[in-house]
Scaffold this active site. Structure first.
Site, mmCIF file in Angstrom:
data_model
loop_
_atom_site.group_PDB
_atom_site.id
_atom_site.type_symbol
_atom_site.label_atom_id
_atom_site.label_comp_id
_atom_site.label_asym_id
_atom_site.label_seq_id
_atom_site.Cartn_x
_atom_site.Cartn_y
_atom_site.Cartn_z
ATOM 1 N N HIS A 1 50.602 40.030 41.024
ATOM 2 C CA HIS A 1 49.286 39.685 40.485
ATOM 3 C C HIS A 1 49.253 38.259 39.962
ATOM 4 O O HIS A 1 48.208 37.607 39.960
ATOM 5 C CB HIS A 1 48.899 40.675 39.386
ATOM 6 C CG HIS A 1 47.460 40.619 39.010
ATOM 7 N ND1 HIS A 1 46.982 39.816 38.003
ATOM 8 C CD2 HIS A 1 46.375 41.253 39.524
ATOM 9 C CE1 HIS A 1 45.680 39.970 37.892
ATOM 10 N NE2 HIS A 1 45.286 40.835 38.809
ATOM 11 N N CYS A 2 50.417 37.745 39.550
ATOM 12 C CA CYS A 2 50.493 36.370 39.042
ATOM 13 C C CYS A 2 50.264 35.344 40.150
ATOM 14 O O CYS A 2 49.843 34.226 39.873
ATOM 15 C CB CYS A 2 51.855 36.118 38.411
ATOM 16 S SG CYS A 2 52.241 37.216 37.045
ATOM 17 N N GLY A 3 50.559 35.731 41.399
ATOM 18 C CA GLY A 3 50.468 34.780 42.494
ATOM 19 C C GLY A 3 49.380 35.084 43.494
ATOM 20 O O GLY A 3 49.307 34.449 44.542
#
Length: 197
Positions: free
Chosen positions: A185-187
């Site tokens: 989700h961070c990327g």
């Protein structure tokens, strides 16, 4: 360490009961699963196959038995679980989420006094930090210990989400995401389009 909400809570659709379920990480569940895995198939490895030249011993890849004997690591699980339980209670009170509509996902956390003292990071990949596309839930491949050829951490998530109608799709993103302190989700991001009726 990062402190974003997606490290602590995520939502998936459900075709059973409530239309959505809340997912939260659970160090307590992770320890229980790893203890059972070590009994069932001794010699398992956390973050299996991720060791690289330059890694400190036990920095990423480490035997499950060593992790379960690490008193500071186990103390970190108790500490972080208390914090997650408090977040859970706050969300339940504010959003009216019932216990039955919460799914615990196994995640170990850790701390390192050299980096961000007093802050915690996920020791195993945090599958709460995934990407939902329709009913496909893309999770970082946990590379957990194998029992009978199955990754016990990934199987725990499949066992919880697939009965709800979600397909769990593991994606190998340990490098660079997990190594860099994040997960899928961070990327990534997703655009939600509303189709006309």
């Amino acid at each position: 360490v990062i402190g974003h909400v997606d490290e602590t809570v995520s939502w998936v659709p459900s075709k059973v009961g409530a239309p959505f379920r809340m997912m939260i990480p659970s160090p307590r569940l992770a320890v229980e699963i790893l203890e059972q895995a070590e009994r069932d198939a001794p010699g398992g490895i956390l973050n299996r196959g991720t060791k690289r030249n330059g890694d400190r011993p036990g920095e990423f890849e480490r035997p499950v038995a060593a992790a379960l004997m690490d008193k500071s690591l186990l103390a970190a699980q108790e500490f972080v679980q208390v914090k997650i339980d408090a977040v859970r209670r706050t969300l339940q009170q504010g959003l009216g989420v019932a216990d039955a509509d919460i799914i615990e996902i196994p995640v170990l956390f850790n701390s390192d006094s050299r980096w961000f003292p007093g802050r915690y990071f996920s020791e195993t990949v945090n599958m709460v930090n995934g990407l939902l596309l329709g009913t496909d839930y893309i999770v970082p491949d946990p590379r957990g210990p194998l029992v009978d050829g199955k990754d016990v951490l990934l199987q725990a998530v499949k066992d919880r989400l697939e009965p709800l109608g979600c397909r769990v799709v593991p994606l190998d993103c340990f490098d660079p995401y997990h190594r860099g302190g994040g997960e899928i989700h961070c990327g990534t991001n997703a655009t939600r389009l509303r189709t006309p009726k």
